[in-house]
Scaffold this motif. Structure first.
Motif, short mmCIF file in Angstrom:
data_model
loop_
_atom_site.label_atom_id
_atom_site.label_comp_id
_atom_site.label_asym_id
_atom_site.label_seq_id
_atom_site.Cartn_x
_atom_site.Cartn_y
_atom_site.Cartn_z
N LYS A 27 0.82 -1.21 0.00
CA LYS A 27 0.00 0.00 0.00
C LYS A 27 0.85 1.27 0.00
N LYS A 28 2.10 1.16 0.41
CA LYS A 28 3.00 2.31 0.38
C LYS A 28 3.96 2.25 -0.81
N LYS A 29 3.63 1.42 -1.76
CA LYS A 29 4.46 1.25 -2.95
C LYS A 29 3.73 1.77 -4.18
N HIS A 30 4.49 2.03 -5.21
CA HIS A 30 3.94 2.53 -6.47
C HIS A 30 4.31 1.55 -7.58
N LEU A 31 3.34 1.23 -8.42
CA LEU A 31 3.63 0.38 -9.58
C LEU A 31 4.43 1.22 -10.57
N ALA A 32 5.69 0.88 -10.72
CA ALA A 32 6.58 1.67 -11.57
C ALA A 32 6.65 1.12 -12.99
N TYR A 33 6.46 -0.20 -13.16
CA TYR A 33 6.67 -0.79 -14.48
C TYR A 33 6.01 -2.16 -14.54
N THR A 34 5.48 -2.49 -15.69
CA THR A 34 4.97 -3.83 -15.95
C THR A 34 5.74 -4.39 -17.14
N ALA A 35 6.39 -5.51 -16.91
CA ALA A 35 7.19 -6.16 -17.95
C ALA A 35 6.50 -7.44 -18.39
N PHE A 36 6.55 -7.69 -19.68
CA PHE A 36 5.99 -8.91 -20.24
C PHE A 36 7.13 -9.74 -20.82
N GLY A 37 7.40 -10.86 -20.19
CA GLY A 37 8.49 -11.73 -20.63
C GLY A 37 9.74 -11.46 -19.82
N ASP A 38 10.60 -12.45 -19.82
CA ASP A 38 11.82 -12.37 -19.01
C ASP A 38 12.78 -11.30 -19.49
N ASP A 39 12.89 -11.09 -20.79
CA ASP A 39 13.83 -10.10 -21.31
C ASP A 39 13.50 -8.70 -20.82
N MET A 40 12.22 -8.32 -20.92
CA MET A 40 11.80 -7.00 -20.43
C MET A 40 12.03 -6.88 -18.93
N TYR A 41 11.76 -7.95 -18.21
CA TYR A 41 11.95 -7.95 -16.76
C TYR A 41 13.40 -7.68 -16.39
N TYR A 42 14.31 -8.43 -17.00
CA TYR A 42 15.72 -8.29 -16.65
C TYR A 42 16.27 -6.93 -17.05
N GLN A 43 15.82 -6.37 -18.15
CA GLN A 43 16.25 -5.02 -18.54
C GLN A 43 15.80 -3.99 -17.52
N ALA A 44 14.55 -4.09 -17.08
CA ALA A 44 14.02 -3.14 -16.10
C ALA A 44 14.74 -3.28 -14.77
N VAL A 45 14.94 -4.50 -14.31
CA VAL A 45 15.61 -4.74 -13.04
C VAL A 45 17.04 -4.22 -13.09
N ASP A 46 17.74 -4.44 -14.19
CA ASP A 46 19.10 -3.93 -14.33
C ASP A 46 19.13 -2.40 -14.25
N SER A 47 18.15 -1.74 -14.86
CA SER A 47 18.07 -0.28 -14.82
C SER A 47 17.84 0.22 -13.40
N LEU A 48 16.95 -0.42 -12.67
CA LEU A 48 16.67 -0.01 -11.30
C LEU A 48 17.88 -0.26 -10.39
N ARG A 49 18.50 -1.41 -10.55
CA ARG A 49 19.67 -1.73 -9.71
C ARG A 49 20.82 -0.77 -9.98
N ALA A 50 21.02 -0.38 -11.24
CA ALA A 50 22.10 0.53 -11.60
C ALA A 50 21.95 1.87 -10.89
N GLN A 51 20.71 2.27 -10.64
CA GLN A 51 20.44 3.53 -9.94
C GLN A 51 20.29 3.36 -8.44
N GLY A 52 20.44 2.14 -7.94
CA GLY A 52 20.34 1.87 -6.52
C GLY A 52 18.92 1.96 -5.98
N ILE A 53 17.94 1.67 -6.81
CA ILE A 53 16.54 1.76 -6.42
C ILE A 53 16.05 0.38 -6.00
N ASP A 54 15.54 0.30 -4.77
CA ASP A 54 14.96 -0.96 -4.29
C ASP A 54 13.59 -1.15 -4.93
#
Length: 88
Positions: free
Chosen positions: A10-37
């Motif tokens: 409830k204190k979180k925001h939906l930032a992104y919806t990925a379809f398929g593993d490739d989109m997921y890993y790209q998004a996760v890599d982008s968030l991790r690179a910026q230090g975003i949990d």
């Protein structure tokens, strides 16, 4: 949305919806690179068309893998940074 998910997200925001593993890993890599949990919720689409008779084959595994939906949630304070990381 289930009660448990509502309580924890409830204190979180939906930032992104990925379809398929490739989109997921790209998004996760982008968030991790910026230090975003983030928290990820996997939604599996069990209604895969065109895979009849292919149960257990590599075609079935590929079809299921490519239809997974991943919802990535970030804290509300990180919402703007997450959008910049994902779109930049």
């Amino acid at each position: 949305m289930g009660l448990v998910r509502w309580l924890f997200f409830k204190k979180k925001h939906l930032a992104y919806t990925a379809f398929g593993d490739d989109m997921y890993y790209q998004a996760v890599d982008s968030l991790r690179a910026q230090g975003i949990d983030y928290d990820a919720v996997l939604k599996v689409n069990a209604n895969v068309h065109g895979t009849e008779g292919l149960i257990g084959s590599s075609h079935m595994r590929d079809a299921v893998t490519n239809t997974n939906q991943y919802d990535l949630y970030v804290e509300k304070k990180d919402q703007h940074r997450a959008q910049q990381a994902l779109n930049g």
